[in-house]
Every structure is written in C-alpha cells, then in structure tokens.
Design an enzyme around this catalytic site. Structure first.
Site, mmCIF file in Angstrom:
data_model
loop_
_atom_site.group_PDB
_atom_site.id
_atom_site.type_symbol
_atom_site.label_atom_id
_atom_site.label_comp_id
_atom_site.label_asym_id
_atom_site.label_seq_id
_atom_site.Cartn_x
_atom_site.Cartn_y
_atom_site.Cartn_z
ATOM 1 N N CYS A 156 -22.955 22.708 5.205
ATOM 2 C CA CYS A 156 -22.852 23.999 5.881
ATOM 3 C C CYS A 156 -23.484 25.100 5.023
ATOM 4 O O CYS A 156 -24.690 25.138 4.859
ATOM 5 C CB CYS A 156 -21.398 24.300 6.232
ATOM 6 N N HIS A 175 -19.128 19.326 9.188
ATOM 7 C CA HIS A 175 -17.949 19.177 8.338
ATOM 8 C C HIS A 175 -17.247 17.869 8.706
ATOM 9 O O HIS A 175 -17.137 17.525 9.876
ATOM 10 C CB HIS A 175 -16.977 20.340 8.549
#
Length: 494
Positions: A334, A431
C-alpha cells in the site's frame, strides 16, 4: 431487551481490545448472539466492513470472534492520525474531513447522535453488545462532549467494567485513582473491575483485590493471567510496536520492517512474525539496520509523502539501497508500494501542504493521490504461482507505470501491483497478502526459509478460542452477565 456491558481501562493499552474479543468468543460459545461496539477509535490499523467503509481493525477482530460480519456501525467514529496534531475523521465508514485535536474536541459532541444511532442498530439483532472504550475515563480534561468512554456510557445508560493492567505496575493506584477523579455521575456507572495481564501466582494478589474494593466499593470480576495467545491476534494500534524488540527472536531469516511515524495496517506482517524460521526485525529511528537481511518490507502509511520525507531524513533510503544491492527482496504494501516508485504527487493537497515527493526509485511507477478513497474487500489470485488470496484495499492513490506490466495479483479481475524487471522488488495495494498459507510458504521458500503453509486466519481463530477458555476459567463471566441485565444508573456507589 438487549443487554450491554462496556469495558473501559485505567489507561491505554491495558488489553481492552483483546478482553472484549475473548469475551465475545466465550459468549458466542455459550450460544448467545453477540455484537461488538466501539463508539470512537483512534487507529491507523483499519479494516473494511462488509457493508462498506472503514472500521478499526479491533472491531473486525471482535466481529470475527462473534462469528458475524463486521459492520460500519460497530465502530461509527474512526480517527486516523495524519500528523502530531490532526487526524482524518471517518464517520459511518466514510471520510468526513480532517480535524486538529482542539477542533475535534468541539466536533465530537455533534457526533454523539451518529454514535447512538449505530449503537441502536447493533443492538437490534443481538442478545448482548460488548462495548470497548478508548483510552481512559480518568482523562477528565477530555470529558466534555466525550463519546468514547463515560460520555457514551451515561448517554446510552450502559454499565461499565473497569480494566486495570497489572503488568505495567501501579494497578491498585490506577484503579483507586480513577475512582477518585471521576465525578459522581460517571463513578456510579462502574459496576466493578478486573485485573488483566497477571504473571505468577494469582492468589498473591488477593490482598490487592481487597484493597481496591475497600477504597472503591467496587466488586472484583477476577484476575486474568497473562495470555500468550494475545500476541497472535492483530494489534489495535501502533502502541504495541513499542514492545517489539529485536531481541525477541535471534535466529531465523531476517526480514526488516522500517517503522515510520504514520505506519498503518502493520498487522499485514503478523503472519510472517509468527513463522518460527523468521526473525521479523522492526527498525525505529536511531536503530542500526541489521546486516544482510533477506527481505525488507515497507508497510502501509497514513501519510505517504510525510513518511517518505522522514525515510530520507533518517538515511534509510541509503540503507534500503544497500540491502537491495546485497540481494534482499524489497516489498512495498500500500503506502510502502507508493514509496518504492519514482514519485508521489498530491495535487489536491489531500495529505497536507506538500504537493509531492520523489520516490525511492526502485519501481518504475508513479502515484497520484485522488480525492476518492478506495475501500473494499478483495478476493485475489497471485500472478506468481496462482495462489488464492483474500484481503482488502484502503488507499487514496492510483499507481501506474512500466513495472505495472508485471503485476502482483489479480484483484477481482483487476491487475494490481508492480514488479521490477529482475523480480527483486515488488509492491501491491492488497492488504492481507501474507495471510495465505500457500503464498507465504512460496515467498519464504524463495528466501530460503520453511513454512507450514497454514492460513493465518486459522491461527487467529485458535488464539480466540484459547482466550475465551481462559476468560471462562479465571473471570466471573456470570457476574458480568448479571450486571449487563441491570439498569446502569443503579449500579455503582456515588
């Protein structure tokens, strides 16, 4: 009538999240329909609720303990720190803006209606709601307009169990001191207390329990011994990182994780940290990087540009370049993925005054921050090996460039991520990448380490079951249930 019980602490990090999760599982195992609730959370460890939007990772865990789908109403207000003085404000799963600490003190009173609406929604299909407070009710300087602790408890008329952490010391003083500073209207909401994280012979604290009750008139609901299983559960916020030391494990494959000011969703690394053949090393400002790490993983960030600037100020860009030169695999998750590119642009000033920054230059990609945040749960397939992945996305930026031609995963039909031509650097917005046992096993095998290949969710489920069993053994669950059936304002002594 739905029962409810709130757990507040004598301070931060006393174990409220884990206690509520364990009690959720214990009561679920008794056949009750249980729901978790936290009026206000402050954390950059977020999750995606099944009904869309962000909630604290802790409420995702507690919903899992209840075996129910996580909802935005389980955590109606989420504050995500962006700077030393300000946070992004998320209400009912959606970003409503940002506020500095003083501004938020004025704002929070207006959020009480949203909190109470969510509480009624959560109660609608539950036998009992277990509520987690935030910080401590003893912070009486923040009491005006409070929605996180006693402000909520008094407005919703919910009895409170006060949690003290004996491991940090001074637990008698912290409990008695809380009783002393609370105003009568708040003090009477407390139905009793419990002691958490006890090491050794519990009977040695019998006199301590008597002392607390003598000073406060509060009954004890028991003493919970230190639970090793708690370490296998996702942490609520970065406070836990202060306890992670390089000396916890001195053998195994070295994987370095740089810890920056706005680290987010660092539980992405939990599955690797649980591997017996892996030495997960968290590097903080002032720490020396270990020699010859097998991999370096840059985790998520709430403020990519600010953390990228800090990364350079610390000289970590040189340390990362050296690790890469020496053969380490570099991974960005991310915000960490965004940092590995050529540049990060923020033309709308979403993250702050800085409109952009040069990246670390390890991937041929650039990122542009967008006003609309991507928030979704995701089913995926890894491009390398075809492993099934299950995770989520929470990010503002859009990333593109030549290295995106070598994606990391197919996210519900969308190719995501980027890989360097030599395959030694890659990044993704997914994630939960390492939760997949087969994917993690293949990743570690590439680095020269073994893995049993178990999915991380199974580890979490087993830890919740262990915690629930300990709570049933050591705490007076029946007494707490009895308290939850009674009217909150009739409970405590003024």
């Amino acid at each position: 009538m739905t029962r409810a019980l709130m757990f507040q602490g004598t301070g931060s990090d006393v174990g409220k999240t884990v206690l509520v999760a364990g009690l959720c599982r214990a009561l679920k195992n008794r056949g009750l329909t249980v729901r978790p609730f936290k009026p206000q959370n402050m954390s950059n460890n977020a999750a995606v609720a099944d009904d869309g939007g962000e909630i604290g990772r802790a409420q995702w865990l507690q919903a899992l303990a209840c075996n129910v789908a996580p909802s935005i109403h389980m955590n109606p207000v989420l504050l995500k720190p962006q700077s030393e003085t300000g946070s992004q404000v998320v209400v009912h799963g959606r970003v409503t803006g940002s506020a500095k600490g003083r501004d938020y003190q004025a704002l929070k009173a207006r959020l009480l209606d949203a909190v109470l609406h969510s509480f009624e929604t959560v109660k609608a299909d539950a036998d009992i709601v277990l509520i987690e407070g935030a910080g401590s009710p003893a912070e009486i300087n923040l009491r005006r307009g409070d929605i996180a602790n006693m402000g909520f408890a008094t407005a919703a008329d919910v009895p409170v169990v006060l949690v003290g952490d004996i491991d940090r010391g001074g637990v008698i003083a912290s409990l008695v001191g809380t009783h002393t500073v609370l105003p009568p209207v708040d003090r009477q909401m407390i139905a009793g207390y419990l002691i958490n994280k006890f090491r050794g012979d519990v009977s040695l604290f019998d006199d301590g329990l008597d002392a607390v009750t003598r000073f406060t008139d509060w009954p004890s609901f028991g003493v919970l011994p230190w639970q090793a299983s708690a370490a296998r559960l996702p942490a609520e916020d970065s406070v836990v990182l202060e306890r992670l030391s390089r000396g916890e494990r001195t053998h195994g494959l070295k994987i370095v994780v740089p810890v920056l000011d706005r680290i987010a969703n660092f539980d992405d690394l939990d599955p690797l940290g649980a591997e017996p053949d892996v030495q997960l090393i968290y590097i903080r400002p002032g720490d020396a990087w270990p020699e010859n790490p097998a991999a370096v993983i840059l985790p998520g960030s709430k403020s990519t540009i600010a953390d990228l600037t800090r990364f350079r100020q610390l000289g970590w860009d040189d340390a990362l370049a050296k690790a890469h030169h020496d053969g380490a695999v570099i991974v960005g998750l991310c915000g960490g993925y965004q940092m590995l590119g050529q540049a990060v642009a923020d033309p709308h000033g979403i993250e702050g005054q800085a409109t952009g920054a040069s990246g670390l230059g390890m991937l041929d990609v650039t990122t542009t921050m967008q006003p609309e945040k991507t928030v979704r749960n995701t089913q995926a397939i890894s491009v390398d090996g075809g492993h099934r992945l299950s995770g989520y996305e929470i990010h503002l930026g859009e990333t593109s460039g030549a290295d995106c031609d070598r994606p990391v995963a197919d996210l519900d039909g969308r190719l995501d991520g980027a890989t360097s031509p030599d395959g030694h650097v890659f990044g993704t917005y997914l994630h939960g990448l390492f939760d997949s046992g087969p994917y993690r096993k293949a990743f570690l095998a590439r680095l020269g380490a073994r893995s049993d290949g178990l999915d991380h969710r199974a580890t979490i489920e087993a830890a919740l079951d262990e915690l629930a069993a300990a709570i049933e053994t050591h705490l007076n669950v029946d007494a707490m249930l009895s308290v939850a059936t009674r009217h909150g304002r009739q409970l405590g002594a003024a």
